[in-house]
Design a protein around this motif. Structure first.
Motif, PDB file in Angstrom:
ATOM      1  N   ASP A  95       0.831  -1.212   0.000  1.00  0.00           N
ATOM      2  CA  ASP A  95       0.000   0.000   0.000  1.00  0.00           C
ATOM      3  C   ASP A  95       0.865   1.261   0.000  1.00  0.00           C
ATOM      4  OD1 ASP A  95      -2.243  -1.562  -0.005  1.00  0.00           O
ATOM      5  OD2 ASP A  95      -2.762  -1.217   2.097  1.00  0.00           O
ATOM      6  N   ASP A  96       1.948   1.230   0.764  1.00  0.00           N
ATOM      7  CA  ASP A  96       2.838   2.389   0.832  1.00  0.00           C
ATOM      8  C   ASP A  96       3.490   2.660  -0.525  1.00  0.00           C
ATOM      9  OD1 ASP A  96       2.218   2.692   3.487  1.00  0.00           O
ATOM     10  OD2 ASP A  96       4.062   1.785   4.241  1.00  0.00           O
ATOM     11  N   ARG A  97       3.907   1.595  -1.220  1.00  0.00           N
ATOM     12  CA  ARG A  97       4.537   1.793  -2.531  1.00  0.00           C
ATOM     13  C   ARG A  97       3.514   2.309  -3.551  1.00  0.00           C
ATOM     14  NH1 ARG A  97       7.396   0.606   0.861  1.00  0.00           N
ATOM     15  NH2 ARG A  97       7.296   2.857   0.961  1.00  0.00           N
ATOM     16  N   LEU A  98       2.288   1.791  -3.487  1.00  0.00           N
ATOM     17  CA  LEU A  98       1.249   2.273  -4.399  1.00  0.00           C
ATOM     18  C   LEU A  98       0.943   3.743  -4.138  1.00  0.00           C
ATOM     19  CD1 LEU A  98      -1.218  -0.768  -4.364  1.00  0.00           C
ATOM     20  CD2 LEU A  98       0.428  -0.181  -6.145  1.00  0.00           C
ATOM     21  N   ALA A  99       0.945   4.125  -2.867  1.00  0.00           N
ATOM     22  CA  ALA A  99       0.692   5.529  -2.518  1.00  0.00           C
ATOM     23  C   ALA A  99       1.780   6.443  -3.060  1.00  0.00           C
ATOM     24  CB  ALA A  99       0.586   5.677  -0.999  1.00  0.00           C
ATOM     25  N   GLU A 100       2.990   5.905  -3.236  1.00  0.00           N
ATOM     26  CA  GLU A 100       4.102   6.659  -3.822  1.00  0.00           C
ATOM     27  C   GLU A 100       4.032   6.695  -5.350  1.00  0.00           C
ATOM     28  OE1 GLU A 100       7.288   5.395  -0.272  1.00  0.00           O
ATOM     29  OE2 GLU A 100       7.462   4.568  -2.302  1.00  0.00           O
ATOM     30  N   GLY A 101       3.059   5.984  -5.928  1.00  0.00           N
ATOM     31  CA  GLY A 101       2.915   5.963  -7.383  1.00  0.00           C
ATOM     32  C   GLY A 101       3.720   4.887  -8.067  1.00  0.00           C
ATOM     33  N   LYS A 102       4.228   3.904  -7.303  1.00  0.00           N
ATOM     34  CA  LYS A 102       5.039   2.841  -7.889  1.00  0.00           C
ATOM     35  C   LYS A 102       4.165   1.695  -8.365  1.00  0.00           C
ATOM     36  CE  LYS A 102       9.473   3.439  -5.493  1.00  0.00           C
ATOM     37  NZ  LYS A 102       9.236   4.774  -4.929  1.00  0.00           N
ATOM     38  N   ALA A 103       4.540   1.102  -9.494  1.00  0.00           N
ATOM     39  CA  ALA A 103       3.969  -0.168  -9.929  1.00  0.00           C
ATOM     40  C   ALA A 103       4.862  -1.269  -9.370  1.00  0.00           C
ATOM     41  CB  ALA A 103       3.920  -0.240 -11.452  1.00  0.00           C
ATOM     42  N   VAL A 104       4.258  -2.321  -8.839  1.00  0.00           N
ATOM     43  CA  VAL A 104       4.986  -3.334  -8.079  1.00  0.00           C
ATOM     44  C   VAL A 104       4.724  -4.716  -8.645  1.00  0.00           C
ATOM     45  CG1 VAL A 104       5.298  -4.364  -5.802  1.00  0.00           C
ATOM     46  CG2 VAL A 104       4.841  -1.916  -5.996  1.00  0.00           C
ATOM     47  N   GLY A 105       5.797  -5.467  -8.908  1.00  0.00           N
ATOM     48  CA  GLY A 105       5.663  -6.853  -9.339  1.00  0.00           C
ATOM     49  C   GLY A 105       5.465  -7.764  -8.152  1.00  0.00           C
ATOM     50  N   CYS A 106       4.633  -8.796  -8.315  1.00  0.00           N
ATOM     51  CA  CYS A 106       4.379  -9.761  -7.248  1.00  0.00           C
ATOM     52  C   CYS A 106       4.493 -11.183  -7.796  1.00  0.00           C
ATOM     53  CB  CYS A 106       2.979  -9.586  -6.666  1.00  0.00           C
ATOM     54  SG  CYS A 106       2.688  -8.029  -5.806  1.00  0.00           S
ATOM     55  N   GLN A 107       5.145 -12.055  -7.020  1.00  0.00           N
ATOM     56  CA  GLN A 107       5.122 -13.482  -7.322  1.00  0.00           C
ATOM     57  C   GLN A 107       3.934 -14.086  -6.594  1.00  0.00           C
ATOM     58  OE1 GLN A 107       8.802 -15.675  -6.688  1.00  0.00           O
ATOM     59  NE2 GLN A 107       7.667 -17.579  -6.343  1.00  0.00           N
ATOM     60  N   VAL A 108       3.132 -14.888  -7.303  1.00  0.00           N
ATOM     61  CA  VAL A 108       1.890 -15.395  -6.715  1.00  0.00           C
ATOM     62  C   VAL A 108       1.657 -16.846  -7.117  1.00  0.00           C
ATOM     63  CG1 VAL A 108       0.834 -13.091  -6.749  1.00  0.00           C
ATOM     64  CG2 VAL A 108       0.442 -14.659  -8.667  1.00  0.00           C
ATOM     65  N   GLY A 109       0.730 -17.482  -6.386  1.00  0.00           N
ATOM     66  CA  GLY A 109       0.247 -18.794  -6.768  1.00  0.00           C
ATOM     67  C   GLY A 109      -0.904 -18.682  -7.753  1.00  0.00           C
ATOM     68  N   VAL A 110      -0.989 -19.638  -8.659  1.00  0.00           N
ATOM     69  CA  VAL A 110      -1.996 -19.612  -9.723  1.00  0.00           C
ATOM     70  C   VAL A 110      -3.352 -20.104  -9.246  1.00  0.00           C
ATOM     71  CG1 VAL A 110      -2.631 -20.767 -11.887  1.00  0.00           C
ATOM     72  CG2 VAL A 110      -0.358 -19.772 -11.630  1.00  0.00           C
ATOM     73  N   TYR A 111      -3.369 -21.050  -8.312  1.00  0.00           N
ATOM     74  CA  TYR A 111      -4.590 -21.819  -8.027  1.00  0.00           C
ATOM     75  C   TYR A 111      -5.779 -20.948  -7.644  1.00  0.00           C
ATOM     76  CZ  TYR A 111      -7.484 -25.676  -6.415  1.00  0.00           C
ATOM     77  OH  TYR A 111      -8.506 -26.575  -6.261  1.00  0.00           O
ATOM     78  N   TYR A 112      -5.538 -19.901  -6.871  1.00  0.00           N
ATOM     79  CA  TYR A 112      -6.646 -19.081  -6.376  1.00  0.00           C
ATOM     80  C   TYR A 112      -6.802 -17.753  -7.122  1.00  0.00           C
ATOM     81  CZ  TYR A 112      -6.895 -22.352  -2.483  1.00  0.00           C
ATOM     82  OH  TYR A 112      -7.035 -23.480  -1.716  1.00  0.00           O
ATOM     83  N   LEU A 113      -6.168 -17.596  -8.277  1.00  0.00           N
ATOM     84  CA  LEU A 113      -6.373 -16.374  -9.047  1.00  0.00           C
ATOM     85  C   LEU A 113      -7.816 -16.344  -9.552  1.00  0.00           C
ATOM     86  CD1 LEU A 113      -3.095 -15.958 -11.141  1.00  0.00           C
ATOM     87  CD2 LEU A 113      -3.899 -14.479  -9.286  1.00  0.00           C
ATOM     88  N   PRO A 114      -8.620 -15.386  -9.141  1.00  0.00           N
ATOM     89  CA  PRO A 114     -10.055 -15.427  -9.449  1.00  0.00           C
ATOM     90  C   PRO A 114     -10.380 -15.238 -10.919  1.00  0.00           C
ATOM     91  CG  PRO A 114      -9.478 -13.334  -8.408  1.00  0.00           C
ATOM     92  CD  PRO A 114      -8.260 -14.209  -8.307  1.00  0.00           C
TER      93      PRO A 114
END
Length: 337
Positions: A95-114
């Motif tokens: 949330d803090d990085r988004l508030a600074e205007g940054k786009a952020v990459g995330c590593q995630v699991g596929v199974y629960y991607l809606p």
């Protein structure tokens, strides 16, 4: 918030994330094939003693995070990467990085991607996406393998950021910190470094299970799977190979096509026609990976099943190994200007 982020669809998640994150900070020279090649994304490894979805671990690309890390490092771009033991701290940091205007990459699991179709959901934790904005409790997501942006609630995003199992992401996120112009000379050096690193990974990495040796090793194992495991289990193992090859991040064939495109784009920076000739060999390899996937699917679905069918499958991989061996050896002998 980041209202100027541009979503561009890609063939592969991490190379697409890399291109989109760098474009977001003004690195307009970067394309997906260049990110994949500079990041030395092409790889192969077969790890029979690690199981994913009850099958052996098979990968057609480098470890998660390497493409982004190496591409940025080669261009002198500083990277911030974080993992978290606390879900609350992970969300607050994002949330803090988004508030600074940054786009952020995330590593995630596929199974629960809606937003993933159900047939593509299984327990695989090395998918990459970008979070670039937040509206109320909804995070705005750019998944580069999708044709448009989507959103997830805080609960949905937390669930995939902290998926359990092999390669558990542990809330991992990353972003490019530095914003500076990249010169053609930097691109030339980065391309050269990426090729040299990929040559090492495919030809000279120690052990029998990785690189070209790993493809050959897997080919010979496949020829014995029917007798060793029985037809049903051997078919499931081949289904695992196809799943990792064709359904997760473009897999074997798709990665070879991206690498072929990388060598073609590299020619614009290094005026060496050998790059174009070698590119054609990776296209041949990609075609054979796709042909082998059809053969494997035929065995898994019961249309094929004799020992000769398994031998044909193994022979496809032996042919692929030889093509890629010759192609990387040619790359190792390139004369750089």
């Amino acid at each position: 918030m980041n209202n100027n982020f541009e979503h561009i669809q890609a063939a592969h998640c991490e190379s697409g994330v890399t291109r989109n994150l760098l474009k977001n900070i003004g690195i307009n020279k970067m394309t997906e094939p260049l990110a994949f090649g500079i990041g030395s994304g092409l790889f192969f490894v077969y790890i029979p003693f690690i199981k994913i979805n009850n099958g052996p671990a098979i990968a057609f690309r480098s470890m998660p995070g390497i493409i982004f890390k190496q591409t940025c490092h080669s261009l002198g771009i500083h990277v911030e990467r974080k993992k978290f033991s606390s879900r609350e701290k992970a969300q607050q940091f994002l949330d803090d990085r988004l508030a600074e205007g940054k786009a952020v990459g995330c590593q995630v699991g596929v199974y629960y991607l809606p937003y993933f179709p159900k047939e593509y959901r299984f327990h695989f934790n090395a998918h990459n996406l970008i979070v670039f904005d937040k509206e109320g409790d909804n995070y705005i997501v750019s998944d580069p393998i999708m044709d448009q942006v989507t959103s997830m609630t805080s609960y949905q995003l937390e669930r995939v950021r902290f998926a359990k199992g092999a390669l558990a992401p542990r809330g991992q996120l990353y972003y490019a910190e530095t914003n500076h112009e990249v010169t053609d000379e930097q691109m030339k050096k980065a391309i050269q470094h990426g090729i040299k690193k990929n040559v090492f990974n495919m030809l000279r990495i120690p052990g029998p299970i990785a690189g070209v040796k790993g493809i050959r090793f897997t080919a010979n194992k496949i020829k014995h799977w029917r007798d060793k495991f029985g037809l049903e289990k051997a078919g499931l193992y081949l289904a695992q190979l196809v799943r990792m090859q064709e359904e997760i991040g473009t897999g074997g064939g798709g990665f070879r096509y991206i690498y072929a495109a990388f060598l073609q784009e590299a020619h614009a920076y290094h005026n060496n026609d050998e790059l174009l000739k070698i590119s054609e060999e990776f296209t041949k390899s990609g075609d054979l990976w796709r042909t082998s996937a059809v053969q494997a699917a035929g065995i898994y679905k019961g249309r094929l099943g004799t020992q000769q069918d398994f031998n044909v499958m193994g022979d496809y991989l032996l042919e692929i190994a030889e093509i890629e061996k010759q192609a990387f050896e040619a790359l190792s002998k390139l004369k750089w200007q």
